[in-house]
Design a protein around this motif. Structure first.
Motif, PDB file in Angstrom:
ATOM      1  N   ASP A 208      25.213  38.006  64.763  1.00  0.00           N
ATOM      2  CA  ASP A 208      24.977  36.569  64.622  1.00  0.00           C
ATOM      3  C   ASP A 208      24.236  36.269  63.320  1.00  0.00           C
TER       4      ASP A 208
ATOM      5  N   PRO B 123      18.158  36.157  66.381  1.00  0.00           N
ATOM      6  CA  PRO B 123      19.607  36.410  66.478  1.00  0.00           C
ATOM      7  C   PRO B 123      19.900  37.911  66.440  1.00  0.00           C
TER       8      PRO B 123
ATOM      9  N   ARG C 184      26.706  36.150  60.608  1.00  0.00           N
ATOM     10  CA  ARG C 184      27.480  34.909  60.667  1.00  0.00           C
ATOM     11  C   ARG C 184      26.685  33.743  60.073  1.00  0.00           C
TER      12      ARG C 184
ATOM     13  N   PRO D 263      26.872  30.834  64.807  1.00  0.00           N
ATOM     14  CA  PRO D 263      26.560  32.033  65.598  1.00  0.00           C
ATOM     15  C   PRO D 263      27.107  31.903  67.011  1.00  0.00           C
ATOM     16  N   ARG D 264      27.385  33.017  67.637  1.00  0.00           N
ATOM     17  CA  ARG D 264      27.949  33.011  68.993  1.00  0.00           C
ATOM     18  C   ARG D 264      26.879  33.010  70.071  1.00  0.00           C
TER      19      ARG D 264
END
Length: 522
Positions: free
Chosen positions: A217, A213, A220, A227-228
């Motif tokens: 992320d 990540p 997060r 996460p995006r």
């Protein structure tokens, strides 16, 4: 003041949470004044600047600035809650006042009862502006003192954790930054790969393939959020490495924060990399290595090989024959524009082979040397900054810009510190210039070359200044000239022993490759 004026209200806050001077309170005061029978004005708009320092020039403020430059004909009176909402700098205030006089405008402070269309109002405004500037100096000194006090206790004074760090709560309250074990190790991996001729693009591809990540992320995930799925990019890798926070330096809006002496403010006692080592790495990325392309590399010599005919770079291309066979070749980038008198073109396999032979045999047994001058370059940059700071301080002092006791005291403190810094950096540069400019890596060129893929080989060639020139011969064959100009410099400076046969001044090899008529792309 004109009758029934068109009133422009001005609202400014340094910190949006300041309830005592909230935007609504400032607006209400201006509206109440404008609607009074003594004024009977009309509000034409409000210029709002929230989270904007009083030190910013009113002409440059995002909300107020356009009303001076683009909408000057739309208003008659500039109304503020208090004069410090317009500016806390006496010099800036004077410039705005002068502009208003030249353009037939009036400044009014609605709560202080100051109307600058009257002589008494002008006098009071100048006095209050001077006090506002002194108050700004006091605010800055108080903020710096507070940040230094928190720093001395190891308390983090920023916001979101910078890359590679996590929060640690302290017994006495507050939090400090410590290394995040996972991402501190990831940072070291990225640095070692960059030193090992991995491009930023190749690193990004590998991180995405492994499912690592990005930092945002990761934060997060730690907070239990979704996460995006943002992917690593070439720029993201470079930003991580070149951000001063990894060296423990505090930054604000992209700039390094300095203390009252002009020194960097540190964010932690456990940086991911020591500042000196980080500076050397950044200098090498900026000076010795060009920014890597953000698209996949299709060849070893694309962008490295140069056309002998015009000096343009050559790129990798392909030609598909009617029978479906694909032939790859390098061609002069100017071939399609008609600006090259004799464009170079050569089969990709042939040129790759010629360059590989040069590195494996001509350079093969020699030790790989790394330039050690990057630290000197960084020190010279620091010296230039320190000298510029000193010159600016002295110019401001001679121009009489330091008026309050706080300003004068800070001037002498900064002047003394920067003067000592200039002398120290000059001494360091002199000592560094007296040491060898090259250091041995302990590996040979053949050993380095053997373990690299095409992407890394291209970076290796660029890093060591190896040039490749291609052009046609009179009989239609291909002439390839490969050189390494810096090898002669290395040999001279460090006394490098060249094996028998290395008698050239500038190491080079020339290859005449036959034109393959059956396979030449048309």
């Amino acid at each position: 003041m004109v009758k029934h004026p068109r009133v422009l209200g001005t609202v400014r806050l340094s910190i949006l949470k300041d309830d005592t001077t909230s935007p609504e309170k400032q607006k209400h005061a201006v509206e109440h004044w404008a609607s009074g029978p003594a004024v009977d004005g009309r509000i034409v708009g409000f210029a709002e600047d929230l989270d904007v320092s009083g030190a910013m020039h009113p002409f440059k403020r995002p909300g107020l600035g356009p009303w001076f430059s683009e909408r000057a004909d739309d208003w008659d009176v500039l109304a503020v809650w208090k004069l410090d909402r317009l500016s806390r700098k006496a010099g800036h205030f004077a410039e705005v006042f002068e502009w208003c006089q030249e353009h037939g405008k009036t400044i009014v402070s609605v709560t202080e009862g100051i109307d600058m269309s009257t002589p008494m109002g002008k006098m009071f405004a100048q006095i209050i502006a001077a006090f506002a500037e002194g108050e700004l100096d006091t605010i800055r000194a108080r903020a710096l003192s507070g940040s230094q006090a928190r720093k001395s206790k190891g308390v983090w004074i920023g916001g979101v954790e910078p890359f590679g760090y996590c929060f640690e709560r302290q017994e006495g309250g507050g939090k400090k930054l410590a290394q995040d074990p996972t991402y501190a190790a990831l940072f070291q991996e990225i640095v070692e790969r960059l030193k090992g001729d991995w491009s930023s693009y190749k690193i990004a591809v590998d991180l995405n393939k492994r499912g690592v990540p990005t930092w945002r992320d990761h934060l997060r995930i730690v907070k239990g959020e979704e996460p995006r799925g943002i992917a690593w990019t070439t720029n993201a890798v470079r930003v991580v490495v070149m951000n001063p926070t990894v060296a423990g330096i505090y930054t604000y809006k992209g700039e390094n924060v300095v203390d009252e002496n002009g020194e960097h403010v540190r964010i932690t006692d456990q940086p991911l990399m020591e500042y000196g080592e980080w500076s050397e790495l950044v200098a090498s990325l900026k000076a010795d290595r060009p920014v890597r392309r953000a698209t996949p590399s299709r060849s070893m010599l694309g962008g490295v090989a140069v056309c002998l005919g015009c000096g343009s770079r050559m790129s990798s291309n392909k030609k598909t024959k009617p029978n479906g066979r694909v032939h790859h070749y390098y061609a002069c980038n100017a071939v399609n524009t008609g600006t090259c008198p004799n464009p170079g073109r050569i089969r990709r396999d042939d040129l790759d082979q010629a360059v590989s032979v040069f590195v494996r045999t001509t350079l093969g047994p020699l030790p790989v040397m790394e330039r050690a001058g990057n630290a000197i370059s960084q020190t010279k940059v620091e010296l230039g900054d320190a000298e510029a700071t000193l010159d600016r301080l002295e110019a401001d002092y001679l121009a009489g810009r330091f008026k309050t006791d706080v300003q004068v005291e800070r001037y002498w403190g900064q002047h003394e510190f920067q003067s000592a810094k200039v002398e120290r950096l000059r001494t360091e540069i002199k000592a560094a210039e007296d040491t060898p400019a090259w250091t041995a890596t302990g590996r040979t060129y053949a050993e380095e070359w053997a373990g690299k893929d095409d992407e890394q080989k291209r970076v290796f060639l660029q890093r060591h200044g190896i040039t490749v020139h291609v052009g046609p011969t009179e009989d239609g064959n291909r002439r390839v000239v490969v050189k390494m100009p810096e090898l002669a410099e290395i040999a001279e400076e460090v006394g490098l022993h060249l094996p028998e046969g290395y008698l050239w001044v500038e190491p080079e090899a020339e290859y005449i490759l036959p034109r393959r008529m059956a396979h030449e792309p048309k």
